[in-house]
Design a protein around this motif. Structure first.
Motif, PDB file in Angstrom:
ATOM      1  N   ARG A  47       0.842  -1.213   0.000  1.00  0.00           N
ATOM      2  CA  ARG A  47       0.000   0.000   0.000  1.00  0.00           C
ATOM      3  C   ARG A  47       0.871   1.255   0.000  1.00  0.00           C
ATOM      4  NH1 ARG A  47      -2.865  -2.895   3.786  1.00  0.00           N
ATOM      5  NH2 ARG A  47      -1.920  -1.720   5.489  1.00  0.00           N
ATOM      6  N   LYS A  48       1.884   1.261   0.853  1.00  0.00           N
ATOM      7  CA  LYS A  48       2.763   2.426   0.980  1.00  0.00           C
ATOM      8  C   LYS A  48       3.494   2.693  -0.337  1.00  0.00           C
ATOM      9  CE  LYS A  48       4.784   5.335   3.898  1.00  0.00           C
ATOM     10  NZ  LYS A  48       4.048   6.410   4.549  1.00  0.00           N
ATOM     11  N   LEU A  49       4.023   1.656  -0.959  1.00  0.00           N
ATOM     12  CA  LEU A  49       4.783   1.801  -2.197  1.00  0.00           C
ATOM     13  C   LEU A  49       3.935   2.379  -3.317  1.00  0.00           C
ATOM     14  CD1 LEU A  49       7.312   1.294  -3.950  1.00  0.00           C
ATOM     15  CD2 LEU A  49       6.443  -1.041  -4.315  1.00  0.00           C
ATOM     16  N   THR A  50       2.745   1.863  -3.508  1.00  0.00           N
ATOM     17  CA  THR A  50       1.923   2.317  -4.641  1.00  0.00           C
ATOM     18  C   THR A  50       1.350   3.711  -4.417  1.00  0.00           C
ATOM     19  OG1 THR A  50      -0.014   1.138  -3.793  1.00  0.00           O
ATOM     20  CG2 THR A  50       1.370  -0.021  -5.401  1.00  0.00           C
ATOM     21  N   LYS A  51       1.350   4.186  -3.179  1.00  0.00           N
ATOM     22  CA  LYS A  51       0.829   5.522  -2.872  1.00  0.00           C
ATOM     23  C   LYS A  51       1.923   6.543  -2.586  1.00  0.00           C
ATOM     24  CE  LYS A  51      -3.505   3.750  -1.146  1.00  0.00           C
ATOM     25  NZ  LYS A  51      -4.394   3.552  -0.027  1.00  0.00           N
ATOM     26  N   LEU A  52       3.175   6.110  -2.565  1.00  0.00           N
ATOM     27  CA  LEU A  52       4.298   6.990  -2.234  1.00  0.00           C
ATOM     28  C   LEU A  52       4.426   8.096  -3.277  1.00  0.00           C
ATOM     29  CD1 LEU A  52       6.630   7.248  -0.169  1.00  0.00           C
ATOM     30  CD2 LEU A  52       8.012   5.911  -1.760  1.00  0.00           C
ATOM     31  N   ARG A  53       4.338   9.339  -2.838  1.00  0.00           N
ATOM     32  CA  ARG A  53       4.318  10.476  -3.759  1.00  0.00           C
ATOM     33  C   ARG A  53       5.741  11.021  -3.941  1.00  0.00           C
ATOM     34  NH1 ARG A  53      -0.380  14.291  -1.653  1.00  0.00           N
ATOM     35  NH2 ARG A  53       1.207  14.534  -0.060  1.00  0.00           N
ATOM     36  N   ILE A  54       6.429  10.478  -4.945  1.00  0.00           N
ATOM     37  CA  ILE A  54       7.808  10.922  -5.210  1.00  0.00           C
ATOM     38  C   ILE A  54       8.020  11.345  -6.659  1.00  0.00           C
ATOM     39  CG2 ILE A  54       8.816   9.657  -3.275  1.00  0.00           C
ATOM     40  CD1 ILE A  54       9.753   7.527  -5.241  1.00  0.00           C
ATOM     41  N   PHE A  55       6.920  11.537  -7.390  1.00  0.00           N
ATOM     42  CA  PHE A  55       7.002  12.050  -8.759  1.00  0.00           C
ATOM     43  C   PHE A  55       6.529  13.498  -8.758  1.00  0.00           C
ATOM     44  CE2 PHE A  55       6.930   7.529  -9.349  1.00  0.00           C
ATOM     45  CZ  PHE A  55       7.835   7.342 -10.386  1.00  0.00           C
ATOM     46  N   PRO A  56       7.126  14.319  -9.614  1.00  0.00           N
ATOM     47  CA  PRO A  56       6.785  15.748  -9.597  1.00  0.00           C
ATOM     48  C   PRO A  56       5.395  16.034 -10.168  1.00  0.00           C
ATOM     49  CG  PRO A  56       8.362  15.278 -11.347  1.00  0.00           C
ATOM     50  CD  PRO A  56       8.193  14.012 -10.573  1.00  0.00           C
ATOM     51  N   ASP A  57       4.746  17.046  -9.568  1.00  0.00           N
ATOM     52  CA  ASP A  57       3.503  17.564 -10.114  1.00  0.00           C
ATOM     53  C   ASP A  57       3.839  18.700 -11.075  1.00  0.00           C
ATOM     54  OD1 ASP A  57       4.092  19.801  -8.522  1.00  0.00           O
ATOM     55  OD2 ASP A  57       2.524  19.383  -7.056  1.00  0.00           O
ATOM     56  N   GLU A  58       2.838  19.467 -11.484  1.00  0.00           N
ATOM     57  CA  GLU A  58       3.035  20.553 -12.448  1.00  0.00           C
ATOM     58  C   GLU A  58       3.982  21.633 -11.931  1.00  0.00           C
ATOM     59  OE1 GLU A  58      -0.063  19.654 -11.208  1.00  0.00           O
ATOM     60  OE2 GLU A  58      -0.433  18.261 -12.846  1.00  0.00           O
TER      61      GLU A  58
END
Length: 147
Positions: A47-58
């Motif tokens: 769950r943690k891995l698939t939700k980990l927010r480490i990609f940039p937004d706009e």
């Protein structure tokens, strides 16, 4: 359970001259299991891995997950994450036995695949892992539950 997560532009795993797993944008994850690990740790870290927010937004802030960007996971079993280096030659006695670790790895792949497309390495094989780290961004996740 330990995960070494690398945000990648692309990554692949080769076994005996054949590509067994390959992704473009996403996460390459080394996956290790300790002697006390169970499905409870796997459920939590999947769950943690698939939700980990480490990609940039706009705005360039790390605010998007691999699922948000339509990326993939390359999951690579890696018992050496449990190597103890008190002496010069690593000891792996804290790693989960291969037959049990294989079951947990397969379960981890199944749980992650429910959220994000996954490719894998081959458990127990000598693998050549190639990747282009994007950032670079590397995160270590660990989880042990005390009952």
């Amino acid at each position: 359970m330990k995960l070494v997560i690398q945000r990648v532009t692309n990554a692949s795993v080769e076994v005996e001259g054949e590509i067994t797993g390959q992704i473009e944008e996403g996460l390459m994850v080394l996956v290790g299991f300790g002697q006390t690990d169970t499905e409870k740790e796997v459920d939590y870290l999947a769950r943690k891995l698939t939700k980990l927010r480490i990609f940039p937004d706009e705005e360039g802030r790390m605010n998007r997950s691999v699922k948000d960007i339509g990326g993939k996971l390359l999951l690579v079993p890696q018992f050496t994450l449990y190597g103890r280096t008190k002496k010069n030659r690593p000891s792996f006695h804290k790693a989960l036995a291969p037959n049990e670790a294989t079951k947990l790895f397969d379960y981890f792949v199944e749980k992650c695949s429910e959220e994000v497309p996954c490719e894998t390495g081959v458990f127990g094989a000598f693998m050549k892992v190639s990747l282009l780290n994007n950032g670079p961004v590397t995160i270590l996740l660990e989880k042990e539950f005390e009952d």
